[in-house]
Design a protein around this motif. Structure first.
Motif, PDB file in Angstrom:
ATOM      1  N   ILE A   1      -0.725   0.727  15.190  1.00  0.00           N
ATOM      2  CA  ILE A   1      -1.875   1.066  14.346  1.00  0.00           C
ATOM      3  C   ILE A   1      -1.781   0.324  13.017  1.00  0.00           C
ATOM      4  O   ILE A   1      -2.769  -0.222  12.523  1.00  0.00           O
ATOM      5  CB  ILE A   1      -1.975   2.585  14.103  1.00  0.00           C
ATOM      6  CG1 ILE A   1      -2.306   3.315  15.392  1.00  0.00           C
ATOM      7  CG2 ILE A   1      -3.032   2.904  13.049  1.00  0.00           C
ATOM      8  CD1 ILE A   1      -2.181   4.823  15.283  1.00  0.00           C
ATOM      9  N   GLY A   2      -0.590   0.289  12.440  1.00  0.00           N
ATOM     10  CA  GLY A   2      -0.387  -0.440  11.192  1.00  0.00           C
ATOM     11  C   GLY A   2      -0.653  -1.918  11.349  1.00  0.00           C
ATOM     12  O   GLY A   2      -1.254  -2.558  10.476  1.00  0.00           O
ATOM     13  N   LEU A   3      -0.240  -2.478  12.469  1.00  0.00           N
ATOM     14  CA  LEU A   3      -0.481  -3.895  12.737  1.00  0.00           C
ATOM     15  C   LEU A   3      -1.978  -4.165  12.887  1.00  0.00           C
ATOM     16  O   LEU A   3      -2.510  -5.136  12.318  1.00  0.00           O
ATOM     17  CB  LEU A   3       0.273  -4.326  13.997  1.00  0.00           C
ATOM     18  CG  LEU A   3       0.247  -5.802  14.332  1.00  0.00           C
ATOM     19  CD1 LEU A   3       0.859  -6.633  13.203  1.00  0.00           C
ATOM     20  CD2 LEU A   3       0.999  -6.046  15.634  1.00  0.00           C
ATOM     21  N   LEU A   4      -2.670  -3.300  13.616  1.00  0.00           N
ATOM     22  CA  LEU A   4      -4.125  -3.445  13.753  1.00  0.00           C
ATOM     23  C   LEU A   4      -4.817  -3.268  12.407  1.00  0.00           C
ATOM     24  O   LEU A   4      -5.808  -3.936  12.116  1.00  0.00           O
ATOM     25  CB  LEU A   4      -4.662  -2.440  14.771  1.00  0.00           C
ATOM     26  CG  LEU A   4      -4.237  -2.685  16.216  1.00  0.00           C
ATOM     27  CD1 LEU A   4      -4.684  -1.538  17.105  1.00  0.00           C
ATOM     28  CD2 LEU A   4      -4.765  -4.012  16.716  1.00  0.00           C
TER      29      LEU A   4
ATOM     30  N   TYR B   1      -8.107  -4.949   8.334  1.00  0.00           N
ATOM     31  CA  TYR B   1      -8.535  -4.566   6.994  1.00  0.00           C
ATOM     32  C   TYR B   1      -7.806  -5.238   5.838  1.00  0.00           C
ATOM     33  O   TYR B   1      -8.222  -5.107   4.696  1.00  0.00           O
ATOM     34  CB  TYR B   1      -8.419  -3.048   6.811  1.00  0.00           C
ATOM     35  CG  TYR B   1      -9.331  -2.271   7.723  1.00  0.00           C
ATOM     36  CD1 TYR B   1     -10.696  -2.531   7.774  1.00  0.00           C
ATOM     37  CD2 TYR B   1      -8.825  -1.282   8.548  1.00  0.00           C
ATOM     38  CE1 TYR B   1     -11.527  -1.822   8.606  1.00  0.00           C
ATOM     39  CE2 TYR B   1      -9.655  -0.560   9.391  1.00  0.00           C
ATOM     40  CZ  TYR B   1     -11.005  -0.837   9.413  1.00  0.00           C
ATOM     41  OH  TYR B   1     -11.824  -0.137  10.245  1.00  0.00           O
ATOM     42  N   THR B   2      -6.714  -5.914   6.109  1.00  0.00           N
ATOM     43  CA  THR B   2      -5.981  -6.543   5.001  1.00  0.00           C
ATOM     44  C   THR B   2      -5.710  -8.007   5.315  1.00  0.00           C
ATOM     45  O   THR B   2      -5.928  -8.462   6.428  1.00  0.00           O
ATOM     46  CB  THR B   2      -4.627  -5.832   4.732  1.00  0.00           C
ATOM     47  OG1 THR B   2      -3.749  -6.061   5.826  1.00  0.00           O
ATOM     48  CG2 THR B   2      -4.809  -4.339   4.514  1.00  0.00           C
ATOM     49  N   ASP B   3      -5.216  -8.710   4.350  1.00  0.00           N
ATOM     50  CA  ASP B   3      -4.852 -10.108   4.530  1.00  0.00           C
ATOM     51  C   ASP B   3      -3.346 -10.259   4.725  1.00  0.00           C
ATOM     52  O   ASP B   3      -2.781 -11.314   4.452  1.00  0.00           O
ATOM     53  CB  ASP B   3      -5.288 -10.932   3.313  1.00  0.00           C
ATOM     54  CG  ASP B   3      -6.792 -11.046   3.207  1.00  0.00           C
ATOM     55  OD1 ASP B   3      -7.468 -10.945   4.241  1.00  0.00           O
ATOM     56  OD2 ASP B   3      -7.298 -11.225   2.083  1.00  0.00           O
ATOM     57  N   THR B   4      -2.718  -9.207   5.169  1.00  0.00           N
ATOM     58  CA  THR B   4      -1.274  -9.243   5.389  1.00  0.00           C
ATOM     59  C   THR B   4      -0.989  -9.107   6.871  1.00  0.00           C
ATOM     60  O   THR B   4      -1.831  -8.694   7.638  1.00  0.00           O
ATOM     61  CB  THR B   4      -0.580  -8.088   4.638  1.00  0.00           C
ATOM     62  OG1 THR B   4      -1.094  -6.845   5.125  1.00  0.00           O
ATOM     63  CG2 THR B   4      -0.808  -8.180   3.143  1.00  0.00           C
ATOM     64  N   ILE B   5       0.207  -9.462   7.241  1.00  0.00           N
ATOM     65  CA  ILE B   5       0.628  -9.254   8.620  1.00  0.00           C
ATOM     66  C   ILE B   5       1.989  -8.561   8.570  1.00  0.00           C
ATOM     67  O   ILE B   5       2.857  -8.965   7.812  1.00  0.00           O
ATOM     68  CB  ILE B   5       0.670 -10.567   9.428  1.00  0.00           C
ATOM     69  CG1 ILE B   5       0.900 -10.318  10.909  1.00  0.00           C
ATOM     70  CG2 ILE B   5       1.677 -11.527   8.919  1.00  0.00           C
ATOM     71  CD1 ILE B   5      -0.323  -9.922  11.649  1.00  0.00           C
ATOM     72  N   PHE B   6       2.098  -7.490   9.262  1.00  0.00           N
ATOM     73  CA  PHE B   6       3.294  -6.658   9.379  1.00  0.00           C
ATOM     74  C   PHE B   6       3.551  -5.746   8.183  1.00  0.00           C
ATOM     75  O   PHE B   6       4.369  -4.853   8.286  1.00  0.00           O
ATOM     76  CB  PHE B   6       4.555  -7.480   9.674  1.00  0.00           C
ATOM     77  CG  PHE B   6       4.514  -8.161  11.006  1.00  0.00           C
ATOM     78  CD1 PHE B   6       4.464  -7.422  12.170  1.00  0.00           C
ATOM     79  CD2 PHE B   6       4.505  -9.535  11.087  1.00  0.00           C
ATOM     80  CE1 PHE B   6       4.413  -8.040  13.403  1.00  0.00           C
ATOM     81  CE2 PHE B   6       4.459 -10.170  12.328  1.00  0.00           C
ATOM     82  CZ  PHE B   6       4.417  -9.416  13.480  1.00  0.00           C
TER      83      PHE B   6
END
Length: 162
Positions: A55-58, A63-68
């Motif tokens: 869920i955090g990864l999705l 919704y964000t410009d970050t990964i992980f």
């Protein structure tokens, strides 16, 4: 039911974020869905933590410009939710208390990360405002989603930890 809660939370957060651009109504529905789904996965902790990470990864992708970043934050918050649920029972009042705590922890972690990467300068007022601006709509949401899932669980005889 778990997938339904997550999808509703994810999409409703996206819709509200785009439609309502009011600074004191900042939804964190996807994050709060972790609180609601925990009792249904109480006996399957490994699955719960995997779901938190996914869920955090999705959330990162959607919704964000970050990964992980949110993947690990959601996993950490999932663990915190697990620890809290060991100590307190699952009822509507405690779900609100857990929600307040989760919102605060999430805002604090993201604030510290943004300071660490020099995206923000330390400003405690900014942190407090981000926490307070998240409370109104999220507490309303958690009460509604808790009541709805509780009613559905009782009608369908779905097991959840109490």
């Amino acid at each position: 039911m778990i997938i339904f809660i997550i999808l509703i939370s994810f999409y409703l957060e996206g819709i509200l974020s785009n439609i309502i651009n009011i600074s004191f109504l900042i939804p964190l529905f996807t994050l709060l869905s972790l609180i609601i789904i925990y009792p249904y996965l109480f006996n399957r902790k490994k699955d719960y933590f995997i779901i938190c990470f996914i869920i955090g990864l999705l959330y990162d992708i959607g919704y964000t410009d970050t990964i992980f970043l949110n993947a690990f934050i959601f996993l950490l918050i999932g663990y915190i939710i697990h620890l809290i649920n060991i100590v307190i029972t699952n009822n509507w009042f405690n779900v609100i208390i857990i929600s307040l705590f989760v919102i605060t922890i999430y805002r604090l972690i993201t604030y510290l990360v943004l300071i660490f990467i020099n995206y923000l300068k330390p400003n405690i007022e900014l942190l407090i405002n981000s926490i307070l601006n998240s409370l109104i709509i999220n507490i309303i949401y958690i009460i509604v989603i808790y009541k709805v899932t509780d009613i559905i669980s009782r009608k369908k005889g779905i097991y959840k930890m109490n």
